[in-house]
Design a protein around this motif. Sequence first.
Motif, mmCIF file in Angstrom:
data_model
loop_
_atom_site.group_PDB
_atom_site.id
_atom_site.type_symbol
_atom_site.label_atom_id
_atom_site.label_comp_id
_atom_site.label_asym_id
_atom_site.label_seq_id
_atom_site.Cartn_x
_atom_site.Cartn_y
_atom_site.Cartn_z
ATOM 1 N N PRO A 181 0.832 -1.203 0.000
ATOM 2 C CA PRO A 181 0.000 0.000 0.000
ATOM 3 C C PRO A 181 0.868 1.254 0.000
ATOM 4 O O PRO A 181 1.956 1.261 0.571
ATOM 5 N N GLU A 182 0.392 2.309 -0.617
ATOM 6 C CA GLU A 182 1.208 3.498 -0.861
ATOM 7 C C GLU A 182 1.841 4.061 0.404
ATOM 8 O O GLU A 182 2.984 4.519 0.383
ATOM 9 N N SER A 183 1.134 4.025 1.516
ATOM 10 C CA SER A 183 1.652 4.605 2.765
ATOM 11 C C SER A 183 2.829 3.838 3.327
ATOM 12 O O SER A 183 3.516 4.309 4.232
ATOM 13 N N LEU A 184 3.080 2.633 2.793
ATOM 14 C CA LEU A 184 4.157 1.781 3.313
ATOM 15 C C LEU A 184 5.307 1.631 2.318
ATOM 16 O O LEU A 184 6.197 0.820 2.527
ATOM 17 N N GLN A 185 5.294 2.424 1.253
ATOM 18 C CA GLN A 185 6.303 2.248 0.213
ATOM 19 C C GLN A 185 7.605 3.002 0.480
ATOM 20 O O GLN A 185 8.556 2.883 -0.294
ATOM 21 N N ASP A 186 7.656 3.744 1.557
ATOM 22 C CA ASP A 186 8.881 4.418 1.969
ATOM 23 C C ASP A 186 9.440 3.699 3.193
ATOM 24 O O ASP A 186 8.691 3.381 4.134
ATOM 25 N N ILE B 255 0.244 -4.427 7.055
ATOM 26 C CA ILE B 255 -0.082 -4.301 5.632
ATOM 27 C C ILE B 255 -1.592 -4.383 5.422
ATOM 28 O O ILE B 255 -2.173 -3.614 4.647
ATOM 29 N N ALA B 256 -2.241 -5.306 6.133
ATOM 30 C CA ALA B 256 -3.695 -5.472 5.986
ATOM 31 C C ALA B 256 -4.433 -4.207 6.426
ATOM 32 O O ALA B 256 -5.391 -3.775 5.770
ATOM 33 N N GLU B 257 -3.995 -3.596 7.519
ATOM 34 C CA GLU B 257 -4.656 -2.383 8.013
ATOM 35 C C GLU B 257 -4.457 -1.223 7.052
ATOM 36 O O GLU B 257 -5.367 -0.429 6.813
ATOM 37 N N ALA B 258 -3.249 -1.102 6.484
ATOM 38 C CA ALA B 258 -3.004 -0.023 5.520
ATOM 39 C C ALA B 258 -3.837 -0.227 4.259
ATOM 40 O O ALA B 258 -4.380 0.743 3.705
ATOM 41 N N ALA B 259 -3.970 -1.475 3.830
ATOM 42 C CA ALA B 259 -4.769 -1.753 2.640
ATOM 43 C C ALA B 259 -6.250 -1.470 2.883
ATOM 44 O O ALA B 259 -6.942 -0.932 2.013
ATOM 45 N N ALA B 260 -6.720 -1.796 4.094
ATOM 46 C CA ALA B 260 -8.131 -1.558 4.431
ATOM 47 C C ALA B 260 -8.458 -0.063 4.449
ATOM 48 O O ALA B 260 -9.573 0.337 4.118
ATOM 49 N N LYS B 261 -7.482 0.747 4.824
ATOM 50 C CA LYS B 261 -7.686 2.201 4.867
ATOM 51 C C LYS B 261 -7.511 2.837 3.495
ATOM 52 O O LYS B 261 -7.694 4.044 3.325
ATOM 53 N N GLY B 262 -7.100 2.023 2.527
ATOM 54 C CA GLY B 262 -6.871 2.557 1.199
ATOM 55 C C GLY B 262 -5.653 3.442 1.125
ATOM 56 O O GLY B 262 -5.556 4.349 0.291
ATOM 57 N N GLU B 263 -4.689 3.203 2.004
ATOM 58 C CA GLU B 263 -3.483 4.006 2.061
ATOM 59 C C GLU B 263 -2.372 3.355 1.239
ATOM 60 O O GLU B 263 -1.240 3.365 1.591
#
Length: 424
Positions: free
Chosen positions: A349-354, A416-424
């Motif tokens: 998810p985009e919020s975790l790509q850094d 990862i699952a939580e970030a994906a659920a938030k659409g981040e």
Amino acid sequence: MMPQDQFPSFREVPNTGVIYVMTKAQQAGFHYGAADWANLGQGAPETGALAAGEERLEAVAIDATSSEYSPVAGQKELREAVAELYNKRYRRGLKSQYTYENVAISSGGRTGLARVAASLGRVHLGHYLPDYTAYEELFDAFKGFVPIPIVLKEKDQFRATAGQLEEEIVSRGLGAVLLSNPNNPTGQVIHGAELERYVEVGRRQRCALIFDEFYSHYLYDSAALESASLSAARYVEDVNKEMVIVVDGLTKNWRYPGLRISWTIGPKAIIQRIASAGSFLDGGAAHPLQKAAIPLVDIKVADQQAKIIQGEFSKKRELMMRSLISMGFRLPAPPIAGFYCFAGLEKLPESLQDGMQFFEAALQKKVIVVPGKFFDVNPGNRRGHIPSRLNKYVRFSFGPSLAEVERGLSRLREVIAEAAAKGE
């Protein structure tokens, strides 16, 4: 008025690399031994017995003799034992053999490397990117040489051939090259004929090659297994003429990080200079610990330890690789040595790509990882105007116990699952 520095005679020493990571984790409540945390940023292997019947050092004797200072170069008996180990492992049948005069004992790997750095002349020192985070502090502390980066490319699986090394030496005027082999963080390794060619390049170009071999027991690719371990020492023709310097110790390969015992092997003349540097840098390793280390470097004990490590750590390696891939991480160069996975974040998810953002998110779940940017060794921040090409990588360690690795991987799945659920 601008506030004055309370301590103007002292400079700021920034926390970088693993030190930064562990400081942030401790501020969040982590402490060593914390059962509710998963330290996948750990730069040390699990200690204690891994196999039935495995004997581990459990006590260190101290008497009147060992209470005295040890020689700065180390106890002769330990230096002899280390030389014998390398001769038996790598130099059987060769005319040129190591003696105790080719060995210096230090209080840990960083101290050993600091002694080498202090002994270098005014040369261009090549170093690979990515590589061990502590090299950055090492290069910052010693100003007698000029560090020159050599980029390892993902398309080459973060490896450089001997031909590429020679081109760098010639084109950049390198007088020495420092590299971790196996590499930290990528888990790649130079071995066999290619390692022999590396040594030949150093010999031909009169360039000192400094091999940090602290992970040389952690080998998982059958092609890399020349014996129970590997070393550039196997390919040296004359141990007193060739500028091949090897640094290793009990920290990783024997799984005794707390003993802080390392050794440096090289030509006698260079070892004398390294010992002289130790006289003002650190004063020498602890005398009782050196005595306790002598039985550990016996070839039977050392080879047994290597085989146990390869058997047990390969299980954790397979688990981590399989789990990371299933979560969406990218492994551009699966580790064939060491105990790290260097993973790309582009598919998360985009919020975790850094890497730094991923580190902060994992910390919320009490999981420690190391952002890839810290392995983009940049002494003096000379490339500070350029974004790190390693921003989208993270290093994961399978050094801890299997249970801790499993706990950490499970929590990363939640991140990862939580970030994906938030659409981040």
